[in-house]
Motif scaffolding. Sequence first.
Motif, PDB file in Angstrom:
ATOM      1  N   ARG A   1       0.834  -1.211   0.000  1.00  0.00           N
ATOM      2  CA  ARG A   1       0.000   0.000   0.000  1.00  0.00           C
ATOM      3  C   ARG A   1       0.864   1.254   0.000  1.00  0.00           C
ATOM      4  O   ARG A   1       0.604   2.212  -0.729  1.00  0.00           O
ATOM      5  N   ALA A   2       1.922   1.221   0.836  1.00  0.00           N
ATOM      6  CA  ALA A   2       2.806   2.387   0.940  1.00  0.00           C
ATOM      7  C   ALA A   2       3.509   2.642  -0.397  1.00  0.00           C
ATOM      8  O   ALA A   2       3.573   3.788  -0.874  1.00  0.00           O
ATOM      9  N   ILE A   3       4.000   1.554  -1.030  1.00  0.00           N
ATOM     10  CA  ILE A   3       4.713   1.714  -2.297  1.00  0.00           C
ATOM     11  C   ILE A   3       3.770   2.223  -3.384  1.00  0.00           C
ATOM     12  O   ILE A   3       4.112   3.102  -4.172  1.00  0.00           O
ATOM     13  N   LEU A   4       2.530   1.684  -3.393  1.00  0.00           N
ATOM     14  CA  LEU A   4       1.570   2.125  -4.403  1.00  0.00           C
ATOM     15  C   LEU A   4       1.184   3.587  -4.196  1.00  0.00           C
ATOM     16  O   LEU A   4       0.987   4.330  -5.157  1.00  0.00           O
ATOM     17  N   ALA A   5       1.111   4.028  -2.937  1.00  0.00           N
ATOM     18  CA  ALA A   5       0.790   5.430  -2.653  1.00  0.00           C
ATOM     19  C   ALA A   5       1.909   6.332  -3.166  1.00  0.00           C
ATOM     20  O   ALA A   5       1.660   7.386  -3.770  1.00  0.00           O
ATOM     21  N   LEU A   6       3.166   5.902  -2.939  1.00  0.00           N
ATOM     22  CA  LEU A   6       4.307   6.660  -3.456  1.00  0.00           C
ATOM     23  C   LEU A   6       4.272   6.685  -4.982  1.00  0.00           C
ATOM     24  O   LEU A   6       4.554   7.715  -5.610  1.00  0.00           O
ATOM     25  N   GLY A   7       3.910   5.522  -5.576  1.00  0.00           N
ATOM     26  CA  GLY A   7       3.829   5.422  -7.032  1.00  0.00           C
ATOM     27  C   GLY A   7       2.834   6.429  -7.593  1.00  0.00           C
ATOM     28  O   GLY A   7       3.071   7.029  -8.642  1.00  0.00           O
ATOM     29  N   TYR A   8       1.751   6.648  -6.891  1.00  0.00           N
ATOM     30  CA  TYR A   8       0.731   7.590  -7.342  1.00  0.00           C
ATOM     31  C   TYR A   8       1.301   9.006  -7.404  1.00  0.00           C
ATOM     32  O   TYR A   8       1.122   9.746  -8.377  1.00  0.00           O
ATOM     33  N   GLN A   9       2.029   9.362  -6.339  1.00  0.00           N
ATOM     34  CA  GLN A   9       2.646  10.695  -6.287  1.00  0.00           C
ATOM     35  C   GLN A   9       3.627  10.870  -7.441  1.00  0.00           C
ATOM     36  O   GLN A   9       3.727  11.942  -8.029  1.00  0.00           O
ATOM     37  N   TYR A  10       4.362   9.780  -7.762  1.00  0.00           N
ATOM     38  CA  TYR A  10       5.389   9.843  -8.785  1.00  0.00           C
ATOM     39  C   TYR A  10       4.773   9.884 -10.182  1.00  0.00           C
ATOM     40  O   TYR A  10       5.201  10.660 -11.043  1.00  0.00           O
ATOM     41  N   LEU A  11       3.746   9.039 -10.396  1.00  0.00           N
ATOM     42  CA  LEU A  11       3.162   8.915 -11.740  1.00  0.00           C
ATOM     43  C   LEU A  11       2.276  10.103 -12.103  1.00  0.00           C
ATOM     44  O   LEU A  11       2.193  10.490 -13.254  1.00  0.00           O
TER      45      LEU A  11
END
Lengths: 275, 226
Positions: B206-216
């Motif tokens: 969940r944490a990695i996917l949340a970071l991915g959202y910010q990045y993408l």
Amino acid sequence: MERRNLLTAGTAAGLLAAAMATPAAAQGTAGSTAGGLSTLDRIQRNKKVAITAEVDSPPFGILDSDGKPDGSEIATARQLAKDLGVELEFVQVNATQRIPALLAGRVDIAISSLSITTERAKVAAFCAPHGALSIVVCGPKSSAIANAADMAGKRIALTRATLEEATVPKVAPPDTKLVYFDDIGPTIQALLSGQVDGAGMSAFAAKSVADRNPTAGIEVKFTVTTAYYSAMVRQADESLRHWIDTWVFVNSHNGVLAGIYEKYTGVKLPPLPAI
Amino acid sequence: MDYVFQFGAVWDHRWDLLDGAWLTLRLSGGAFVIGLWLAGMLAYARETAPSAVRIAIGAYTELMRNTPLLVQLFVLYFSLPSLGIRLDADAVALIGLTLNFAAYGGEILRGGMLSIPPGQIEAARALGLSRWHTFRHVVLLPALRVAYPALASQFVLMMLGSSVVSAISATDLTAITNTLQSTTFRSFEFYFTTTGIYLLMALLTRAILALGYQYLFPAARRNAPA
């Protein structure tokens, strides 16, 4: 991966239960030989023998549609009482109560597919074996498996928490692909669908799979291990044990034991070694 | 409680458990990537293809979303050999999870696409963008941004749900745990440990996917309501 033998664990549980029952056992044993009368004498004088009935262990012991005990060990007990010429009293037990019931004097003889192990022999005496439970690897005719070494590189299905799970991996070459299922159902399905080249199971199960699916051409490839089982009596009951040994000898040669075994298991009785 | 916990057996088998956890991550990660790509194709075809194809896609989506994953896996695993295809259980697990995720992902993406105003699409076409380019740049990417949180949730659900692949003898974390507990008789210890591993994997994902959202989607951050 360390694998602890399931049989050993079962034996340990049995021993623990036996240890707890020991004081009662001592009394039971003392009572049974009171007045210089052996258990065998008492059985003949009272015209009654008490034998274990384990009825949740097919094909050895089950309840028939009338709720009466049935199965190969039940039939064996009935035959033995008949040949003793006395009335039979069944005492229902479950797997862990088999030896404690004997030691506590609730039964005179335990006939309950008790596999012969040195651990059990420390608490009670085995008679001559009258039956055997084999674990086999079976597979379709197209699978070229004739022995354990041939399993190399092949896919072999096993069911978790069974005797086959405890024994097949020990004889399998290191590059055997062992695949594990939680129930015998998916194991058999994997075998029939061709997902695996073979499967480990009891000889009884292999026979019934082969019979019910004649087109699949399932055959027994090799026997992994054979556990022999016999009747058990208390250590002190020498004369009773000797009578049962004689009974097994006679009924091995006249085919009665083989008949009972084949009727209930559908499998031929393997040769029975002496104890 | 009288039970004495003994975690020694768990520690002895820590690498087996981590192997299982790694396979669980690879299976669900692989199913997510391939399944999402498939989902995009399905969503595109459902908007543009002839009606027969649209009906077929609709039927597929409903079939996959309204039958148990376990049953889908059994059908795949036990029926593929009759078509002459014999894959190992881990491969069948990946295929099953991918096909299942594609159906859910396709619906989530379609939901995101429906949020794109038709005027925006008409404007793109009027500007001379091809159908495919319109779909890719004007519909899919903005739709992905809208659908991202739902897709991330679906991914974690799939990762946890992937424990059923042990039923077809795949060697994921649950299968390894089942084998170890049945051979060591330390069921409580193994199941507690495995619960902890799943929890950790879910929280980390969940944490990695949340970071991915910010990045993408950095624009989303700028445009996010304060």
